[in-house]
Design an enzyme around this catalytic site. Structure first.
Site, PDB file in Angstrom:
ATOM      1  N   ASN A 214      83.548  71.968  29.307  1.00 50.19           N
ATOM      2  CA  ASN A 214      82.479  72.241  29.315  1.00 50.19           C
ATOM      3  C   ASN A 214      81.320  73.077  30.105  1.00 50.19           C
ATOM      4  OD1 ASN A 214      82.323  71.034  32.290  1.00 50.19           O
ATOM      5  ND2 ASN A 214      82.979  69.497  30.862  1.00 50.19           N
ATOM      6  N   LYS A 341      74.079  53.231  31.753  1.00 54.35           N
ATOM      7  CA  LYS A 341      75.642  54.098  33.102  1.00 54.35           C
ATOM      8  C   LYS A 341      75.690  53.598  33.597  1.00 54.35           C
ATOM      9  CE  LYS A 341      76.141  57.528  30.199  1.00 54.35           C
ATOM     10  NZ  LYS A 341      75.340  58.748  29.751  1.00 54.35           N
ATOM     11  N   LYS A 345      79.054  50.852  34.082  1.00 56.38           N
ATOM     12  CA  LYS A 345      79.874  51.378  35.305  1.00 56.38           C
ATOM     13  C   LYS A 345      79.563  50.336  36.339  1.00 56.38           C
ATOM     14  CE  LYS A 345      79.698  55.573  32.728  1.00 56.38           C
ATOM     15  NZ  LYS A 345      80.651  57.000  32.979  1.00 56.38           N
TER      16      LYS A 345
HETATM   17  O1  C5P Z   1      80.024  58.341  30.042  1.00 59.18           O
HETATM   18  P1  C5P Z   1      79.330  60.160  31.091  1.00 59.18           P
HETATM   19  O2  C5P Z   1      80.291  61.026  30.803  1.00 59.18           O
HETATM   20  O3  C5P Z   1      78.274  60.364  30.511  1.00 59.18           O
HETATM   21  O4  C5P Z   1      79.357  59.205  32.351  1.00 59.18           O
HETATM   22  C1  C5P Z   1      78.611  60.457  33.023  1.00 59.18           C
HETATM   23  C2  C5P Z   1      79.498  60.048  34.502  1.00 59.18           C
HETATM   24  O5  C5P Z   1      80.545  59.708  34.388  1.00 59.18           O
HETATM   25  C3  C5P Z   1      79.535  61.769  35.613  1.00 59.18           C
HETATM   26  O6  C5P Z   1      79.242  61.137  36.752  1.00 59.18           O
HETATM   27  C4  C5P Z   1      80.631  62.012  35.188  1.00 59.18           C
HETATM   28  O7  C5P Z   1      81.278  62.370  36.416  1.00 59.18           O
HETATM   29  C5  C5P Z   1      81.796  60.552  35.564  1.00 59.18           C
HETATM   30  N1  C5P Z   1      82.644  60.673  34.553  1.00 59.18           N
HETATM   31  C6  C5P Z   1      83.811  60.321  35.136  1.00 59.18           C
HETATM   32  N2  C5P Z   1      85.141  60.000  34.458  1.00 59.18           N
HETATM   33  C7  C5P Z   1      84.831  60.062  33.326  1.00 59.18           C
HETATM   34  C8  C5P Z   1      83.726  60.578  32.448  1.00 59.18           C
HETATM   35  C9  C5P Z   1      82.588  60.400  33.083  1.00 59.18           C
HETATM   36  O8  C5P Z   1      84.214  60.196  36.378  1.00 59.18           O
HETATM   37  N3  C5P Z   1      85.672  60.452  32.546  1.00 59.18           N
END
Ligand code: C5P
Length: 403
Positions: A214, A341, A345
């Site tokens: 990305n 989130k 989380k």
């Molecule tokens: O759910 P989403 O990917 O949008 O959440 C973003 C947050 O989750 C960021 O802080 C990113 O570093 C973390 N993240 C993570 N592991 C993943 C995907 C996202 O720690 N596999």
């Protein structure tokens, strides 16, 4: 008003340099500690001895000076400064700074400085009005530099118009005001704490030559690592592939894939007081990495992806979990998704930002954040990522200490 700060005063080569001698006197009178850096052409206008006598410190002018590097080299000077004030700033210096050139001590210091930068231009009115100068000034402002003046009036060259350097009293008052209104510096607010930060993108291999990734540059995560260090923390930085140099004092762990980042973070998280998940972790990765380069054959091809493990959520679930801060990059419904989130989380805090064509965010020098926690929120408006990181670190320290 008092200015109990370390002011690094850059003097470049314009006739207004003589006014900066008075400026040093005024800054000192307000309580500031002042060190002066002069360009070669500034020294044609005013003798360094004048500034040495007024500031009470030796004047710096050489980038590659063995004695200076041992004592106050450019990096130490940049670290010492609470604020870099350049007065006068010539058209040439503004052009150099706006393009990131670093061919002398002052321009190099500008690049090395993480503190706020104030620039007081001084030049002939035609030079000030020239489109290229105006474009350079706009670039500097976009990079977060604050402009003091210039003023309109009679000029040393006999012409009248905009380009006169602001009077020393006005510059001094402006600075006192600006520094007083600054957010409290994060200095030492994380003293003695271990902070774990993840930064950058991940790369999910498809075959030996291709991967999914990305646009994350890692700039926000690296700026946070710098700000946490400045705030006195011991920092471990788990970084995906980026073209940035990590600060010398962090423990850097380089990873490539989401699975490697998961392993690197999870094995260390419980030993840390704070975890900041600033990485743009891939949400999906190819189920199989083909051992050989995939050949171009069919018109259409399908890649089967598997959801990656959510590092942030799993850190927050640990029995001995750190204060956990996540990021949320959103193209719409920012608050709704960010709060969702935060709750889902089980995070302590989430820093949300808009991403898309018109916004800062990914791969940009600047960003704005809306930070949420269970019972509150705070908005940080668009600024460079260095400043933003310092503001966020201050807030994290504040929330960490109240929970
Ligand atoms: O759910 P989403 O990917 O949008 O959440 C973003 C947050 O989750 C960021 O802080 C990113 O570093 C973390 N993240 C993570 N592991 C993943 C995907 C996202 O720690 N596999």
């Amino acid at each position: 008003m008092t200015i109990n700060k370390h002011i690094l005063l850059g003097v470049s080569g314009g006739i207004a340099a003589y006014k900066s001698a008075e400026l040093v006197r005024l800054l000192k009178k307000q309580g500031a500690e002042v060190q002066v850096v002069m360009t070669q052409s500034a020294m044609q206008f005013v003798s360094p001895l004048t500034f040495q006598a007024l500031s009470g410190n030796p004047v710096h002018s050489e980038l590659l000076d063995a004695d200076a590097e041992n004592a106050m080299g450019h990096i130490s000077l940049a670290r010492w400064a609470d604020c870099l004030l350049i007065a006068p700033a010539t058209a040439n210096l503004i052009a150099k700074l706006s393009h990131g050139l670093a061919d002398d001590l002052l321009s190099t210091l500008y690049l090395a400085a993480t503190c706020p930068v104030y620039v007081a231009p001084a030049m002939n009115q035609a030079m000030w009005n020239k489109t290229v100068t105006q474009e350079n000034v706009e670039t500097l402002q976009r990079h977060g530099v604050k402009l003091i003046g210039p003023e309109q009036g009679d000029q040393a060259c006999g012409e009248t118009g905009y380009g006169r350097m602001s009077e020393p009293v006005a510059i001094c008052n402006y600075l006192a005001d600006a520094l007083e209104n600054q957010n409290p510096s994060p200095v030492q607010c994380l003293q003695g704490l271990n902070v774990l930060i993840s930064a950058g993108p991940t790369r999910e291999p498809i075959d030996p030559v291709r991967y999914l990734t990305n646009r994350s540059s890692g700039k926000m995560g690296y700026a946070l690592a710098n700000a946490a260090l400045k705030a006195g923390a011991e920092v471990t930085l788990v970084s995906g592939p980026v073209s940035l140099t990590a600060p010398a004092n962090v423990q850097l762990i380089k990873v490539e894939t989401a699975a490697q980042m998961y392993e690197a973070v999870m094995s260390r998280a419980s030993d840390h007081a704070i975890y900041i998940g600033a990485a743009a972790v891939a949400d999906y990765s190819p189920v199989i990495m083909q051992p050989e380069k995939i050949k171009k054959q069919e018109e259409q091809s399908t890649l089967i992806l598997q959801k990656t493990k959510d590092i942030l959520a799993d850190v927050a679930k640990l029995d001995k979990h750190p204060f956990t801060v996540g990021f949320a990059a959103e193209t719409h419904n920012l608050e709704v998704y960010a709060r969702d989130k935060l709750a889902r989380k089980k995070l302590d805090m989430i820093a949300a930002n808009w991403v898309g064509k018109e916004q800062g965010g990914f791969d940009s020098e600047q960003n704005a954040l809306h930070v949420f926690w269970e019972k509150g929120d705070k908005v940080f408006s668009m600024t460079d990522k260095t400043r933003l990181a310092e503001q966020l670190i201050s807030l994290i320290a504040e929330r960490f200490n109240t929970t």
